[in-house]
Scaffold this motif. Structure first.
Motif, short mmCIF file in Angstrom:
data_model
loop_
_atom_site.label_atom_id
_atom_site.label_comp_id
_atom_site.label_asym_id
_atom_site.label_seq_id
_atom_site.Cartn_x
_atom_site.Cartn_y
_atom_site.Cartn_z
N GLY A 204 0.77 -1.24 0.00
CA GLY A 204 0.00 0.00 0.00
C GLY A 204 0.81 1.29 0.00
N THR A 205 2.14 1.17 -0.12
CA THR A 205 2.97 2.37 -0.15
C THR A 205 3.74 2.41 -1.47
OG1 THR A 205 3.30 2.18 2.23
CG2 THR A 205 4.81 3.63 1.07
N ALA A 206 3.68 3.55 -2.16
CA ALA A 206 4.42 3.70 -3.42
C ALA A 206 5.76 4.37 -3.14
CB ALA A 206 3.62 4.52 -4.41
N ALA A 207 6.85 3.75 -3.62
CA ALA A 207 8.19 4.32 -3.44
C ALA A 207 9.14 3.67 -4.43
CB ALA A 207 8.69 4.09 -2.02
N VAL A 208 10.34 4.23 -4.57
CA VAL A 208 11.34 3.67 -5.48
C VAL A 208 11.99 2.43 -4.87
CG1 VAL A 208 13.55 4.15 -6.62
CG2 VAL A 208 11.77 5.86 -6.63
N LYS A 209 12.03 2.35 -3.54
CA LYS A 209 12.59 1.16 -2.88
C LYS A 209 11.75 0.82 -1.66
CE LYS A 209 15.94 3.53 0.07
NZ LYS A 209 17.35 3.60 0.46
N HIS A 210 11.79 -0.44 -1.29
CA HIS A 210 11.05 -0.90 -0.11
C HIS A 210 11.92 -1.86 0.69
CE1 HIS A 210 7.16 0.83 -1.23
NE2 HIS A 210 7.48 0.53 -2.47
N LYS A 211 11.82 -1.77 1.99
CA LYS A 211 12.61 -2.61 2.89
C LYS A 211 11.94 -3.99 3.02
CE LYS A 211 15.82 -1.39 4.81
NZ LYS A 211 17.21 -1.56 4.30
N LEU A 212 12.73 -5.03 2.82
CA LEU A 212 12.24 -6.39 3.01
C LEU A 212 12.36 -6.77 4.48
CD1 LEU A 212 14.02 -8.14 0.00
CD2 LEU A 212 11.63 -7.43 0.12
N ILE A 213 11.42 -7.57 4.97
CA ILE A 213 11.58 -8.11 6.32
C ILE A 213 12.58 -9.27 6.24
CG2 ILE A 213 9.32 -7.33 7.14
CD1 ILE A 213 8.32 -10.21 6.72
N GLN A 214 13.11 -9.69 7.38
CA GLN A 214 14.17 -10.70 7.39
C GLN A 214 13.74 -11.99 6.69
OE1 GLN A 214 17.39 -10.16 8.52
NE2 GLN A 214 17.76 -12.09 7.47
N SER A 215 12.50 -12.43 6.88
CA SER A 215 12.07 -13.68 6.24
C SER A 215 12.02 -13.54 4.72
CB SER A 215 10.71 -14.13 6.78
OG SER A 215 9.71 -13.17 6.49
N GLN A 216 11.65 -12.36 4.22
CA GLN A 216 11.64 -12.13 2.77
C GLN A 216 13.06 -12.12 2.22
OE1 GLN A 216 9.47 -8.47 3.06
NE2 GLN A 216 7.56 -9.40 2.38
N ARG A 217 13.97 -11.49 2.98
CA ARG A 217 15.38 -11.48 2.57
C ARG A 217 15.95 -12.89 2.54
NH1 ARG A 217 19.02 -7.59 5.97
NH2 ARG A 217 20.84 -8.84 5.66
N ASP A 218 15.63 -13.68 3.57
CA ASP A 218 16.09 -15.07 3.63
C ASP A 218 15.53 -15.87 2.46
OD1 ASP A 218 17.40 -14.44 5.98
OD2 ASP A 218 15.89 -15.35 7.28
N GLU A 219 14.27 -15.61 2.11
CA GLU A 219 13.64 -16.31 0.99
C GLU A 219 14.34 -15.96 -0.32
OE1 GLU A 219 9.32 -16.49 -1.28
OE2 GLU A 219 9.40 -15.56 0.69
N ALA A 220 14.66 -14.67 -0.51
CA ALA A 220 15.36 -14.24 -1.73
C ALA A 220 16.75 -14.89 -1.81
CB ALA A 220 15.49 -12.72 -1.75
N ILE A 221 17.47 -14.94 -0.67
CA ILE A 221 18.80 -15.55 -0.63
C ILE A 221 18.73 -17.03 -0.98
CG2 ILE A 221 20.70 -16.23 0.92
CD1 ILE A 221 20.25 -13.46 2.32
N SER A 222 17.74 -17.74 -0.44
CA SER A 222 17.64 -19.17 -0.72
C SER A 222 17.15 -19.42 -2.14
CB SER A 222 16.75 -19.88 0.30
OG SER A 222 15.42 -19.45 0.17
N GLN A 223 16.23 -18.59 -2.64
CA GLN A 223 15.71 -18.78 -4.00
C GLN A 223 16.81 -18.65 -5.05
OE1 GLN A 223 12.38 -16.34 -5.10
NE2 GLN A 223 11.02 -17.30 -3.65
N CYS A 224 17.72 -17.70 -4.86
CA CYS A 224 18.76 -17.51 -5.88
C CYS A 224 20.08 -18.14 -5.45
CB CYS A 224 18.93 -16.03 -6.22
SG CYS A 224 19.64 -15.07 -4.88
#
Length: 118
Positions: free
Chosen positions: A86-106
């Motif tokens: 619900g917030t429009a911006a050029v960048k958004h902060k990921l929560i730790q679980s999302q960051r962990d998911e991105a690290i494991s996915q790639c």
């Protein structure tokens, strides 16, 4: 063939790039910054032409290898504002679980450890 001009107003400044931030390029590709050490960073890229993420979306980095590049190279791409929870911006902060998911996915754990050991 006509050359497409880049819009430097859509480039990020190096100081704006932080670990755990999610960005969206004008090519409709998500990028999540996973690690920064000195002038280099590791990020997870998604496929081009992605649809916008929803609040309950999984991270879109499955089968996308992590990439290492200089921060200046990363910054000199065109980015656009996007909506995230619900917030429009050029960048958004990921929560730790999302960051962990991105690290494991790639599959970036070893690459991040290598960068931090440099």
């Amino acid at each position: 063939m006509k050359k497409i001009k880049k819009n430097k107003n859509l480039w990020l400044k190096e100081a704006e790039i932080e670990v755990g931030d999610l960005y969206f390029t004008t090519a409709r590709q998500y990028r999540a910054v996973l690690a920064i050490n000195g002038d280099f960073l590791i990020y997870a890229p998604s496929s081009e032409g992605m649809a916008p993420l929803t609040a309950d979306s999984q991270m879109p980095f499955a089968n996308s290898p992590a990439k290492k590049c200089q921060i200046t190279t990363f910054a000199q791409k065109e980015y656009q504002a996007f909506d995230w929870h619900g917030t429009a911006a050029v960048k958004h902060k990921l929560i730790q679980s999302q960051r962990d998911e991105a690290i494991s996915q790639c599959n970036a754990k070893a690459q991040i450890a290598g960068l931090m050991a440099e």
